[in-house]
Design a protein around this motif. Structure first.
Motif, PDB file in Angstrom:
ATOM      1  N   ARG A 145      14.224  27.059 -35.268  1.00 38.14           N
ATOM      2  CA  ARG A 145      14.068  25.965 -34.305  1.00 38.14           C
ATOM      3  C   ARG A 145      12.617  25.504 -34.289  1.00 38.14           C
ATOM      4  NH1 ARG A 145      14.672  29.844 -29.288  1.00 38.14           N
ATOM      5  NH2 ARG A 145      16.836  29.154 -29.340  1.00 38.14           N
ATOM      6  N   GLN A 146      12.409  24.305 -33.783  1.00 40.01           N
ATOM      7  CA  GLN A 146      11.069  23.712 -33.788  1.00 40.01           C
ATOM      8  C   GLN A 146      10.115  24.453 -32.855  1.00 40.01           C
ATOM      9  OE1 GLN A 146      10.986  19.486 -33.256  1.00 40.01           O
ATOM     10  NE2 GLN A 146       8.791  19.374 -33.041  1.00 40.01           N
ATOM     11  N   SER A 147       8.871  24.572 -33.319  1.00 39.99           N
ATOM     12  CA  SER A 147       7.774  25.035 -32.466  1.00 39.99           C
ATOM     13  C   SER A 147       6.996  23.800 -32.032  1.00 39.99           C
ATOM     14  CB  SER A 147       6.873  26.005 -33.246  1.00 39.99           C
ATOM     15  OG  SER A 147       5.693  26.293 -32.509  1.00 39.99           O
ATOM     16  N   TRP A 148       7.094  23.451 -30.765  1.00 37.33           N
ATOM     17  CA  TRP A 148       6.506  22.204 -30.249  1.00 37.33           C
ATOM     18  C   TRP A 148       5.143  22.497 -29.646  1.00 37.33           C
ATOM     19  CZ3 TRP A 148       7.307  17.113 -30.543  1.00 37.33           C
ATOM     20  CH2 TRP A 148       6.655  16.290 -29.618  1.00 37.33           C
ATOM     21  N   SER A 149       4.097  21.826 -30.150  1.00 43.90           N
ATOM     22  CA  SER A 149       2.742  22.127 -29.677  1.00 43.90           C
ATOM     23  C   SER A 149       2.020  20.911 -29.117  1.00 43.90           C
ATOM     24  CB  SER A 149       1.899  22.700 -30.834  1.00 43.90           C
ATOM     25  OG  SER A 149       1.694  21.715 -31.841  1.00 43.90           O
ATOM     26  N   THR A 150       2.663  19.748 -29.150  1.00 39.16           N
ATOM     27  CA  THR A 150       1.949  18.551 -28.708  1.00 39.16           C
ATOM     28  C   THR A 150       2.051  18.421 -27.184  1.00 39.16           C
ATOM     29  OG1 THR A 150       2.645  17.642 -30.827  1.00 39.16           O
ATOM     30  CG2 THR A 150       1.546  16.133 -29.393  1.00 39.16           C
ATOM     31  N   ILE A 151       2.253  17.240 -26.659  1.00 35.46           N
ATOM     32  CA  ILE A 151       2.213  17.004 -25.214  1.00 35.46           C
ATOM     33  C   ILE A 151       3.300  17.813 -24.510  1.00 35.46           C
ATOM     34  CG2 ILE A 151       2.351  15.240 -23.418  1.00 35.46           C
ATOM     35  CD1 ILE A 151       1.421  13.210 -25.551  1.00 35.46           C
ATOM     36  N   VAL A 152       2.888  18.682 -23.596  1.00 37.54           N
ATOM     37  CA  VAL A 152       3.805  19.627 -22.962  1.00 37.54           C
ATOM     38  C   VAL A 152       4.891  18.902 -22.184  1.00 37.54           C
ATOM     39  CG1 VAL A 152       3.979  21.483 -21.269  1.00 37.54           C
ATOM     40  CG2 VAL A 152       2.019  21.395 -22.824  1.00 37.54           C
ATOM     41  N   GLU A 153       4.556  17.763 -21.586  1.00 37.58           N
ATOM     42  CA  GLU A 153       5.519  17.056 -20.728  1.00 37.58           C
ATOM     43  C   GLU A 153       6.668  16.425 -21.508  1.00 37.58           C
ATOM     44  OE1 GLU A 153       1.820  17.763 -18.764  1.00 37.58           O
ATOM     45  OE2 GLU A 153       2.236  16.671 -20.629  1.00 37.58           O
ATOM     46  N   ILE A 154       6.494  16.230 -22.806  1.00 37.30           N
ATOM     47  CA  ILE A 154       7.550  15.607 -23.611  1.00 37.30           C
ATOM     48  C   ILE A 154       8.709  16.576 -23.788  1.00 37.30           C
ATOM     49  CG2 ILE A 154       8.126  14.775 -25.925  1.00 37.30           C
ATOM     50  CD1 ILE A 154       5.390  13.534 -26.091  1.00 37.30           C
ATOM     51  N   THR A 155       9.912  16.080 -23.571  1.00 42.19           N
ATOM     52  CA  THR A 155      11.108  16.926 -23.674  1.00 42.19           C
ATOM     53  C   THR A 155      12.127  16.404 -24.686  1.00 42.19           C
ATOM     54  OG1 THR A 155      12.167  15.718 -21.857  1.00 42.19           O
ATOM     55  CG2 THR A 155      10.892  17.689 -21.282  1.00 42.19           C
ATOM     56  N   ASP A 156      11.915  15.196 -25.238  1.00 43.58           N
ATOM     57  CA  ASP A 156      12.937  14.605 -26.100  1.00 43.58           C
ATOM     58  C   ASP A 156      12.686  14.852 -27.586  1.00 43.58           C
ATOM     59  OD1 ASP A 156      10.737  12.997 -26.304  1.00 43.58           O
ATOM     60  OD2 ASP A 156      11.818  11.091 -26.158  1.00 43.58           O
ATOM     61  N   PHE A 157      12.037  15.979 -27.925  1.00 37.96           N
ATOM     62  CA  PHE A 157      11.888  16.331 -29.330  1.00 37.96           C
ATOM     63  C   PHE A 157      13.194  16.967 -29.826  1.00 37.96           C
ATOM     64  CE2 PHE A 157      10.199  19.787 -26.722  1.00 37.96           C
ATOM     65  CZ  PHE A 157      10.888  20.884 -27.217  1.00 37.96           C
ATOM     66  N   ASP A 158      13.246  17.247 -31.124  1.00 36.59           N
ATOM     67  CA  ASP A 158      14.457  17.765 -31.757  1.00 36.59           C
ATOM     68  C   ASP A 158      14.718  19.212 -31.331  1.00 36.59           C
ATOM     69  OD1 ASP A 158      16.495  18.550 -33.471  1.00 36.59           O
ATOM     70  OD2 ASP A 158      15.696  17.455 -35.180  1.00 36.59           O
ATOM     71  N   HIS A 159      15.791  19.426 -30.559  1.00 37.22           N
ATOM     72  CA  HIS A 159      16.118  20.764 -30.054  1.00 37.22           C
ATOM     73  C   HIS A 159      17.185  21.475 -30.892  1.00 37.22           C
ATOM     74  CE1 HIS A 159      13.994  19.294 -26.502  1.00 37.22           C
ATOM     75  NE2 HIS A 159      13.991  20.524 -26.023  1.00 37.22           N
ATOM     76  N   VAL A 160      17.565  20.932 -32.019  1.00 38.38           N
ATOM     77  CA  VAL A 160      18.637  21.520 -32.822  1.00 38.38           C
ATOM     78  C   VAL A 160      18.220  22.891 -33.362  1.00 38.38           C
ATOM     79  CG1 VAL A 160      19.937  21.306 -34.973  1.00 38.38           C
ATOM     80  CG2 VAL A 160      19.699  19.336 -33.459  1.00 38.38           C
ATOM     81  N   ASN A 161      19.113  23.867 -33.206  1.00 43.51           N
ATOM     82  CA  ASN A 161      18.935  25.188 -33.792  1.00 43.51           C
ATOM     83  C   ASN A 161      19.702  25.242 -35.106  1.00 43.51           C
ATOM     84  OD1 ASN A 161      17.496  27.054 -31.726  1.00 43.51           O
ATOM     85  ND2 ASN A 161      18.986  25.932 -30.498  1.00 43.51           N
ATOM     86  N   ALA A 162      18.994  25.292 -36.215  1.00 41.92           N
ATOM     87  CA  ALA A 162      19.651  25.422 -37.511  1.00 41.92           C
ATOM     88  C   ALA A 162      20.028  26.883 -37.734  1.00 41.92           C
ATOM     89  CB  ALA A 162      18.732  24.939 -38.624  1.00 41.92           C
ATOM     90  N   THR A 163      21.196  27.112 -38.319  1.00 41.48           N
ATOM     91  CA  THR A 163      21.649  28.488 -38.524  1.00 41.48           C
ATOM     92  C   THR A 163      22.268  28.671 -39.907  1.00 41.48           C
ATOM     93  OG1 THR A 163      23.801  28.015 -37.502  1.00 41.48           O
ATOM     94  CG2 THR A 163      22.088  28.937 -36.075  1.00 41.48           C
ATOM     95  N   ALA A 164      22.158  29.884 -40.394  1.00 41.66           N
ATOM     96  CA  ALA A 164      22.908  30.378 -41.542  1.00 41.66           C
ATOM     97  C   ALA A 164      23.426  31.755 -41.125  1.00 41.66           C
ATOM     98  CB  ALA A 164      22.024  30.457 -42.779  1.00 41.66           C
ATOM     99  N   ILE A 165      24.205  32.396 -41.976  1.00 38.88           N
ATOM    100  CA  ILE A 165      24.841  33.654 -41.574  1.00 38.88           C
ATOM    101  C   ILE A 165      24.659  34.709 -42.656  1.00 38.88           C
ATOM    102  CG2 ILE A 165      27.027  34.784 -40.970  1.00 38.88           C
ATOM    103  CD1 ILE A 165      27.981  32.090 -39.889  1.00 38.88           C
TER     104      ILE A 165
END
Length: 599
Positions: free
Chosen positions: A290-310
């Motif tokens: 999943r993304q590590s978000w480091s820019t503006i803390v107040e922003i919430t509409d970044f990509d929240h998708v959790n990519a998975t494999a098994i």
């Protein structure tokens, strides 16, 4: 001929054969690949879109070599726009002609044409990758490079039972090329991803993706070498495997002191070699990113998708309804977890893999990295609303590619008017770079194609300083072409040139080609400019690079043929250069003056 003479002749022939074998081992083997770039429809996240890919897949083909080998890759462009390919982390000694960044070392391979890259491997050993270097085409045009130890040598750790390649990628809606072009033309925000992938697949937590999730079968008790590549266009990524520890043994094709960890943070452009021992209860386990978000803390509409494999263990057991998800995967905005992880790296620094940290610095640079604004009232840029255009900059310069030619040809052939040699060693002016609420008027930047010229064997120290202009500080994974560099120090706040050098690690700093400048902090690197040519350096978050966080080092020739740029290949992709601007260049290749060459 008598029998004695025959015996002597046979012995001599045998000796020549052995010499030839030894020479071939020293020089390495030669490999050939064919890459065909073409559009193909893919259905991801329930939507079908056409993507430009190599040989019909994304990720593309894996290049496999031994240390010191040479590869020729013939790239056929059957797409509808020009593209170049970059061999990320391959130093390409004396051979910038095949490095690949568009308008830096070559012009694009136009549709319907081809170009053969000569990829020269030297000291690299481990995992690297290749990708397009034309705007955001690398989103789907990329693949892994596996560099095995030289024949007769082995890993500095127990040989794993098997290996696998894990490539993290990103997905975009619609026609990415058209969307990026539109946004750049009219000053709109650049595209945001709609999902992340593992080996091209979002994973079964995403819609319409369960049947295509990447799966890896493992045997209990065996150890696997995972070659992890972050090809994501614009995000640092957290990565973990449920209930399994990971041991990192290499980074950017250099060995490191082993790091055992329950999670990883990997920046765009970085690669890691990781040992995974399958030592848990037989079952199914999620690999997750999943993304590590480091820019503006107040922003919430970044990509929240959790990519998975098994990961699936081989054996007889009841298959669980759902795989176990990694509880150790940090949350999106866990900046402390990202920092803690980044501070772990040290070079292996062994007898067989020594470090050679430069000590006698001859060139020092202090480079601020920030979001910026371009005043379009005093420039040729355009915006939807007029006025100011969002940009990024390095030392208050927002990089602009010198279309329609490239820097390397202009330098090699002494073409004037393409670039200037006045990239500054210091910021335009000093202020509290990491303060909050900085005024926007100091964010106004200049547009330019400014390069820094280095003498051959110049010993360079660069301190990258993150700035909080427009309250938009974040991490910046800086990538240097043509060289690797040592990360000798990092910290938070503004760099202090009196106290901070006392904390530098000059014993076993990690040697890499890409490393992150921390949010509101600084990163100190050192390298020897011993590779003559034109070498791009830039933030590998493509949003930042595209907006201008980039520049170029020109490393001048040394005094011999062995320390000078090689001659250009005979069939470079053509550039549109006026014939009258081409003149003789006295800086020479192979120790000689260049002849006037028309293109």
């Amino acid at each position: 001929m008598n029998s004695k003479n025959k015996e002597c002749l046979l012995n001599f022939i045998g000796f020549l054969f052995l010499v030839a074998q030894c020479l071939s081992m020293v020089e390495g083997e030669v490999h050939y690949y064919e890459f065909v770039l073409a559009e193909k429809n893919f259905t991801k996240l329930c939507n079908t879109t056409s993507k430009l890919v190599v040989n019909g897949s994304t990720p593309g083909p894996v290049i496999r070599v031994h240390k010191g080998d040479t590869v020729y890759v013939n790239v056929h462009n059957q797409g509808y726009y020009g593209v170049t390919i970059h061999w990320h982390g391959v130093k390409q000694p004396r051979n910038p002609w095949s490095d690949g960044p568009e308008y830096i070392t070559q012009c694009p391979i136009e549709p319907g044409s081809n170009f053969t890259y000569e990829v020269i491997f030297s000291t690299e050993e481990g995992t690297l990758w290749w990708h397009a270097h034309s705007d955001w085409t690398r989103a789907y045009v990329h693949g892994a490079i596996v560099i095995l130890p030289a024949i007769g040598t082995t890993y500095p750790f127990p040989k794993p039972d098997d290996e696998d390649i894990i490539i993290l990628g990103s997905l975009y809606s619609g026609n990415l090329k058209a969307n990026v072009d539109y946004d750049l033309t009219y000053g709109a925000d650049l595209p945001h991803s709609i999902g992340y992938t593992i080996n091209g697949e979002p994973g079964d937590l995403c819609p319409c993706s369960k049947e295509t999730t990447y799966r890896r079968v493992v045997d209990h008790g065996k150890t696997y070498l995972l070659r992890l590549v972050n090809s994501v266009v614009a995000a640092d990524m957290f990565f973990a495997i449920a209930e399994h520890n990971l041991t990192i043994v290499g980074m950017d094709a250099n060995y490191i002191k082993p790091i055992t960890t329950s999670y990883i943070m990997i920046s765009p452009g970085q690669t890691m070699d990781i040992l995974l021992t399958a030592n848990q209860t037989l079952g199914h386990y999620y690999i997750a990113a999943r993304q590590s978000w480091s820019t503006i803390v107040e922003i919430t509409d970044f990509d929240h998708v959790n990519a998975t494999a098994i990961i699936e263990y081989r054996g007889n057991y009841t298959i669980p309804l759902s795989p176990s998800f990694p509880s150790t995967l940090p949350t999106y905005k866990d900046l402390k977890a990202a920092i803690r992880f980044s501070n772990l790296f040290r070079s292996l620094a062994s007898k067989d893999h020594p470090v050679n940290v430069p000590l006698n610095i001859t060139t020092r640079m202090y480079v601020t990295l920030s979001f910026s604004l371009i005043d379009c009232q005093n420039s040729t840029c355009t915006t939807l609303g007029g006025g100011e255009l969002l940009a990024t900059s390095a030392n208050n310069i927002s990089w602009s590619n010198p279309v329609p030619t490239d820097i390397l040809q202009a330098y090699y052939r002494n073409i004037s008017g393409v670039y200037t040699t006045d990239f500054p060693d210091q910021p335009l002016y000093y202020y509290n770079f990491t303060a909050d609420d900085l005024p926007d008027d100091i964010a106004i930047t200049d547009i330019g194609s400014k390069v820094k010229v280095l003498n051959y064997n110049e010993v360079v120290e660069v301190v990258f300083q993150g700035a909080n202009l427009m309250s938009a500080s974040g991490t910046h994974p800086m990538h240097l072409h043509g060289h690797s560099f040592y990360v000798v120090g990092s910290g938070f706040g503004n760099y202090n040139n009196e106290t901070d050098p006392k904390t530098f690690n000059l014993v076993d700093p990690v040697e890499v080609n890409t490393f992150g400048v921390p949010k509101n902090g600084w990163l100190a690197i050192r390298f020897v400019a011993n590779n003559p040519g034109v070498w791009f350096w830039h933030c590998h978050i493509d949003r930042h690079m595209t907006w201008g966080m980039a520049a170029v080092f020109i490393v001048k020739n040394g005094g011999t043929a062995e320390t000078s740029i090689r001659k250009p290949p005979p069939h470079l992709p053509p550039c549109k250069v006026p014939l009258e601007s081409l003149v003789q260049n006295n800086d020479g290749t192979d120790g000689k003056e260049n002849q006037t060459i028309f293109i």
